[in-house]
Design a protein around this motif. Sequence first.
Motif, PDB file in Angstrom:
ATOM      1  N   PHE A 127       5.028 -16.544  -3.615  1.00 48.88           N
ATOM      2  CA  PHE A 127       5.445 -17.939  -3.748  1.00 48.88           C
ATOM      3  C   PHE A 127       6.924 -18.116  -3.476  1.00 48.88           C
ATOM      4  O   PHE A 127       7.345 -19.135  -2.926  1.00 48.88           O
ATOM      5  N   ALA A 128       7.717 -17.114  -3.854  1.00 42.72           N
ATOM      6  CA  ALA A 128       9.147 -17.201  -3.540  1.00 42.72           C
ATOM      7  C   ALA A 128       9.326 -17.286  -2.020  1.00 42.72           C
ATOM      8  O   ALA A 128      10.140 -18.070  -1.524  1.00 42.72           O
ATOM      9  N   CYS A 129       8.526 -16.511  -1.272  1.00 39.74           N
ATOM     10  CA  CYS A 129       8.612 -16.576   0.197  1.00 39.74           C
ATOM     11  C   CYS A 129       8.160 -17.936   0.709  1.00 39.74           C
ATOM     12  O   CYS A 129       8.758 -18.498   1.634  1.00 39.74           O
ATOM     13  N   GLN A 161      -0.168  -9.360  13.079  1.00 36.08           N
ATOM     14  CA  GLN A 161       0.481  -8.081  13.399  1.00 36.08           C
ATOM     15  C   GLN A 161       0.896  -7.299  12.158  1.00 36.08           C
ATOM     16  O   GLN A 161       0.909  -6.079  12.171  1.00 36.08           O
ATOM     17  N   ARG A 162       1.265  -7.986  11.109  1.00 37.31           N
ATOM     18  CA  ARG A 162       1.617  -7.352   9.840  1.00 37.31           C
ATOM     19  C   ARG A 162       2.716  -6.297   9.991  1.00 37.31           C
ATOM     20  O   ARG A 162       2.662  -5.253   9.367  1.00 37.31           O
ATOM     21  N   ASP A 163       3.689  -6.516  10.855  1.00 41.73           N
ATOM     22  CA  ASP A 163       4.751  -5.519  10.944  1.00 41.73           C
ATOM     23  C   ASP A 163       6.009  -5.994  10.234  1.00 41.73           C
ATOM     24  O   ASP A 163       6.468  -5.379   9.288  1.00 41.73           O
ATOM     25  N   LYS A 164       6.576  -7.100  10.696  1.00 44.67           N
ATOM     26  CA  LYS A 164       7.742  -7.641  10.007  1.00 44.67           C
ATOM     27  C   LYS A 164       7.743  -9.151  10.156  1.00 44.67           C
ATOM     28  O   LYS A 164       6.963  -9.709  10.909  1.00 44.67           O
ATOM     29  N   GLY A 165       8.655  -9.784   9.440  1.00 48.02           N
ATOM     30  CA  GLY A 165       8.693 -11.238   9.450  1.00 48.02           C
ATOM     31  C   GLY A 165       8.169 -11.764   8.138  1.00 48.02           C
ATOM     32  O   GLY A 165       7.448 -11.077   7.405  1.00 48.02           O
ATOM     33  N   ILE A 166       8.537 -13.016   7.866  1.00 49.88           N
ATOM     34  CA  ILE A 166       8.247 -13.596   6.556  1.00 49.88           C
ATOM     35  C   ILE A 166       6.731 -13.739   6.350  1.00 49.88           C
ATOM     36  O   ILE A 166       6.230 -13.610   5.246  1.00 49.88           O
ATOM     37  N   GLY A 167       5.994 -13.964   7.437  1.00 52.48           N
ATOM     38  CA  GLY A 167       4.542 -14.101   7.326  1.00 52.48           C
ATOM     39  C   GLY A 167       3.894 -12.819   6.838  1.00 52.48           C
ATOM     40  O   GLY A 167       3.047 -12.832   5.940  1.00 52.48           O
ATOM     41  N   SER A 168       4.309 -11.690   7.415  1.00 51.82           N
ATOM     42  CA  SER A 168       3.708 -10.434   6.979  1.00 51.82           C
ATOM     43  C   SER A 168       4.150 -10.098   5.559  1.00 51.82           C
ATOM     44  O   SER A 168       3.391  -9.491   4.797  1.00 51.82           O
ATOM     45  N   LEU A 169       5.363 -10.515   5.199  1.00 56.39           N
ATOM     46  CA  LEU A 169       5.821 -10.299   3.827  1.00 56.39           C
ATOM     47  C   LEU A 169       4.915 -11.043   2.845  1.00 56.39           C
ATOM     48  O   LEU A 169       4.487 -10.479   1.827  1.00 56.39           O
ATOM     49  N   ILE A 170       4.601 -12.314   3.168  1.00 60.26           N
ATOM     50  CA  ILE A 170       3.705 -13.081   2.294  1.00 60.26           C
ATOM     51  C   ILE A 170       2.359 -12.385   2.187  1.00 60.26           C
ATOM     52  O   ILE A 170       1.787 -12.233   1.109  1.00 60.26           O
ATOM     53  N   LEU A 171       1.865 -11.916   3.330  1.00 59.64           N
ATOM     54  CA  LEU A 171       0.551 -11.270   3.350  1.00 59.64           C
ATOM     55  C   LEU A 171       0.567 -10.024   2.467  1.00 59.64           C
ATOM     56  O   LEU A 171      -0.350  -9.805   1.660  1.00 59.64           O
ATOM     57  N   VAL A 172       1.615  -9.201   2.601  1.00 58.05           N
ATOM     58  CA  VAL A 172       1.675  -7.948   1.839  1.00 58.05           C
ATOM     59  C   VAL A 172       1.767  -8.243   0.344  1.00 58.05           C
ATOM     60  O   VAL A 172       1.047  -7.651  -0.468  1.00 58.05           O
ATOM     61  N   TYR A 173       2.630  -9.220  -0.009  1.00 56.27           N
ATOM     62  CA  TYR A 173       2.762  -9.544  -1.432  1.00 56.27           C
ATOM     63  C   TYR A 173       1.439 -10.053  -1.999  1.00 56.27           C
ATOM     64  O   TYR A 173       1.078  -9.720  -3.119  1.00 56.27           O
ATOM     65  N   THR A 174       0.728 -10.871  -1.217  1.00 54.55           N
ATOM     66  CA  THR A 174      -0.529 -11.407  -1.730  1.00 54.55           C
ATOM     67  C   THR A 174      -1.563 -10.296  -1.875  1.00 54.55           C
ATOM     68  O   THR A 174      -2.309 -10.256  -2.845  1.00 54.55           O
ATOM     69  N   ARG A 175      -1.587  -9.395  -0.911  1.00 59.61           N
ATOM     70  CA  ARG A 175      -2.524  -8.269  -0.989  1.00 59.61           C
ATOM     71  C   ARG A 175      -2.267  -7.426  -2.231  1.00 59.61           C
ATOM     72  O   ARG A 175      -3.182  -6.895  -2.831  1.00 59.61           O
ATOM     73  N   ASN A 176      -0.984  -7.296  -2.590  1.00 59.83           N
ATOM     74  CA  ASN A 176      -0.644  -6.523  -3.791  1.00 59.83           C
ATOM     75  C   ASN A 176      -0.761  -7.364  -5.046  1.00 59.83           C
ATOM     76  O   ASN A 176      -0.377  -6.913  -6.120  1.00 59.83           O
TER      77      ASN A 176
END
Lengths: 286, 286
Positions: free
Chosen positions: A239-241, A217-232
């Motif tokens: 890794f902090a997440c 879904q990539r909206d919110k939550g720690i999983g989407s945060l990891i995804l966004v950071y990795t994409r960037n």
Amino acid sequence: MAVQDATSEVLVDTLERSLRNRRIAKHVGIFLTLTLLWELGSRMGWLDPLFYPRPSNIIRSFWLIYFQNANVWFHLYSTISLVIIGWVLGSMLGIGLGALVGFNTVIRRFLKPYVIVLEATPRIAVAPLLIAALGFGVNSKLAIIMLVCFFAPFINTLSGVINVNEERLELFRSMRASKTQILRKLVLPDAIPVIMAGERLALTAALSGALVAEFIQRDKGIGSLILVYTRNLNMASAFACIFTLTIIGFLIFKGMEKLDHYIAYWKYEGGRERMSAKRKRTMVEP
Amino acid sequence: MSVSDQPIPLSGRILDIGVRFLPHFVLFAVIIGAWEISVATGLIKSIIIPRPSAIWSAIVELYITEGTIYRHFFITLTEAVVGFAIGAGVAVSLAIASSLWDPFRRYVTPYAVVLNVTPGIALTPVIIAWFGYGMGSKIALAAIISFFPIFVNTLTGLVQVDEDREELFNSLGASNVQVFRKLRAPAALPLMFAGFKIGLTTALIGAVVAEFAQATDGVGVLMSRFSFQLNMAASLATLLSMTVIGLILFYSMEFLDDRIVFWRRESRRAAASRARARTWAAQAKK
């Protein structure tokens, strides 16, 4: 038939033994050496810091996401609240249906093929389907978590109910125990340790299920945060997440252990004495 | 169970199976019929749960007339199996090393525990950044998340041997190699296979989840593609292929378990000892 947790006593034993005997300094030493080597390797250019973040950067990212930007709290709250709600609902459903199926031989016979098929399907794989059916947002996330949580408590409750000690059942029957008495005083106490093992697995699975739902879904939550950071390619923050999730996983492990000590107290050393002392106190002063 | 030695004629056997499974078939047909009718009359929206007939035509299209699924099917199967093989190889060798060498076990344990409490799925985006969009990242994720159950089960089996037996081995002056080959390894095998079965399932989950995140081929991609096209019938048909992969993996491991750990099942033990008796008789004749 019951599903068991993989964390074995051997590992916990070894860990406790090695931490007790003043070896903790050695452990910390080895850990620091490894970390320093990593840092050094990154600074000397052997490890590409774009893909393999430096320990110092990870620590800085912790500071950034927790305090300076403080953006992780929102995502943590979103993930954890959903995990807990989904876990409670999903495992309640699992326990209820497991008990129903366990007590009813006819339902059990007819349900067996479906259970086998369901067991072989990777249940997380249903995630995209549920998202398509229920839409983006809380509903589909909750549904995924519930689905992932359902199975271990279901199977374990079922096997706990089926595997009642026949001789004890005979004794209960010969003393004319009612059905509720058999359930409350024989079946449940015997099944609870197995059910708790299922609950622990379910909680771990719930966290994974939430992560997968958030990846999609990539909206919110720690999983989407990891995804966004990795994409960037902000790997240090990713890794902090991930290490945050390690801490959460550890807390889940410890929390479930505590809960197990509290609910299935007779399994543990001293638990029974503690409980009977408590009961005595309440009985003396009504 | 029939005790008579008389073989039942084939027609009778088929009839027997028919009678045994008839209620199951009837129930299945009733469920499918009710489902079809409730979707056709609009009780359930077909966009959420498609008709069984639509699922069937999607199955026919995917598997027979177009046959598009087989390529994806074999890619996912390969990813899961190769990932499992790598994870199992590393896990078993680390477990053997740490069972033989106590200091190694002490220093590996904390890292294994940390790896276990971290939800492996959280690593998905990072793994994809490291290993690329191809099969490599799926294999890596499958290997990482199948590692732990195999490691723990093998280690537990190797370490927790019956003390009396160990005493016997020692008092008969068995060498370390003999203790390992004839006592520890056979004692560990059943637990090891239990770990393999869990590991295979998790390897499949790892492969599919990594495909959800980013991939071009594989049933996971097919699944998310169909789901986002709201083609629910086709995505359910794809889900079926995952069930088939799961069943193939599980039953081939079950088969290996039966052959290799032959002493656990009475009939297999008898068969193995008959085979040995035959070879010995043949040798004696020479």
